[in-house]
Design a protein around this motif. Structure first.
Motif: not given
Length: 268
Positions: A36-49
C-alpha cells in the motif's frame, strides 16, 4: 536559512540521507502494508526491491542467534534516490541532491503514506546527514596542504607533529548538544582511497582514486527521553528543518574561499 548559504554547481556531496527511527511496527512487517505504501509513493519511486537483513547476536552461552529483518527499497527511475522501509525505520538517501526542500518533500510524503496505512509508532530519532568528499585538481602529498581548501581550524592541529615529515592522514569527531534533544555530530577525515561512500542500492558517478577530505555532518533529534511522540510528517519536518541549519552552518565554516571558487566551477 544560515549564514553564507550558497548552492554550489560542483558541490562535493557524495550522499545525503534522512532517517526516521521509531518503535517496532507490526504493520510494517505485513506485505499488504508495504504494498500500500509503495503504491502511494510510486509517482516518485516507481521501482521496488525486497530487502532482507540478518542481524547476529551472541548469547551468554556463546551461541549465535540470527534475526532476519525484511523490508522494501523504493527507488526512482535513475536509481539516484531511494526510500528504505523497515519495521523500525524509514530512510531516504540520494546521490543527486538538489535542495533541502526536495528532500523534505520526499520524506514527509513518505511519512504521510505511513500514517495513511495506520503505521503510527513512537518516534525515537530523526536524523539528517550530509557526507562531502572534497577532491581538488592538485596533488596533496601532505594532509597539512588541505588548509588551502579546508578551514585551518580542522587541519591546524597537524602542526604539533614533526614539520619535516608529511602527515598522511587524520580523523576527528566532535559532538554538539543543541538543546531539547537535538545534537550535531561532525566527522572530518583526510584519506587516500577511492571513496568512503559506496551506496548499496543507488548509483553514484565514478570518482578517481586519490586523496580527498571528508566532511560528515549528522544532525539529529532524540525522542527517547521525551513523552511519547507519535510519527507524523509535521514533527519529522520540523525536526529536520531545525537541524538543517547547524549542518549547513558547519559546512560553510569548514571550507575556505578557495574551495568555494572550486565548487562554483570558477578558476582561482
Amino acid at each position: 536559512m544560515y549564514p553564507n548559504r550558497e548552492v554550489f554547481p560542483n558541490a562535493p556531496l557524495a550522499l545525503v540521507a534522512a532517517e526516521v527511527r521509531f518503535t517496532d511496527s507490526a504493520r510494517l512487517r505485513q506485505q499488504q502494508t508495504k504494498d500500500d505504501i509503495a503504491i502511494a509513493l510510486e509517482d516518485r519511486f516507481p521501482f521496488a526491491e525486497p530487502l532482507q537483513q540478518a542481524n547476529f547476536h551472541l548469547t551468554l552461552g556463546g551461541s549465535a542467534q540470527v534475526q532476519e529483518r525484511l523490508g522494501v527499497v523504493l527507488k526512482n527511475s535513475s536509481s539516484t534516490e531511494s526510500l528504505t522501509l523497515m519495521s523500525e525505520s524509514l530512510t531516504y538517501e540520494t546521490t543527486a541532491y538538489h535542495s533541502f526542500e526536495e528532500l523534505l518533500t520526499a520524506i514527509t510524503t513518505a511519512c504521510d503514506a505511513l500514517v495513511e496505512a495506520k503505521v503510527l509508532p513512537a518516534l525515537q530519532r530523526v536524523g539528517l546527514r550530509y557526507i562531502d568528499e572534497v577532491r581538488v585538481p592538485e596533488t596533496v602529498d601532505d594532509v597539512r596542504q588541505w588548509s588551502r581548501w579546508i578551514d585551518e581550524r580542522l587541519v591546524g592541529h597537524l602542526w604539533v607533529g614533526p614539520e619535516d615529515f608529511p602527515a598522511t592522514s587524520t580523523q576527528t569527531i566532535s559532538t554538539y548538544d543543541l538543546g531539547e534533544g537535538r545534537g550535531l555530530n561532525v566527522r572530518c577525515a583526510a584519506l587516500d582511497q577511492g571513496s568512503i561512500v559506496v551506496p548499496q542500492h543507488l548509483k553514484r558517478a565514478a570518482v578517481e582514486s586519490g586523496p580527498f577530505f571528508v566532511l560528515d555532518f549528522d544532525g539529529f533529534r532524540d525522542f527517547t527521553r521525551l513523552d511519547t511522540v507519535q510519527l507524523s510528517a509535521e514533527v519529522v519536518s520540523d525536526s529536520l528543518s531545525v537541524v538543517h541549519v547547524p549542518c549547513g552552518t558547519a559546512f560553510q565554516r569548514s571550507i575556505t574561499d578557495e574551495a568555494r571558487t572550486l565548487f562554483r566551477g570558477e578558476r582561482s
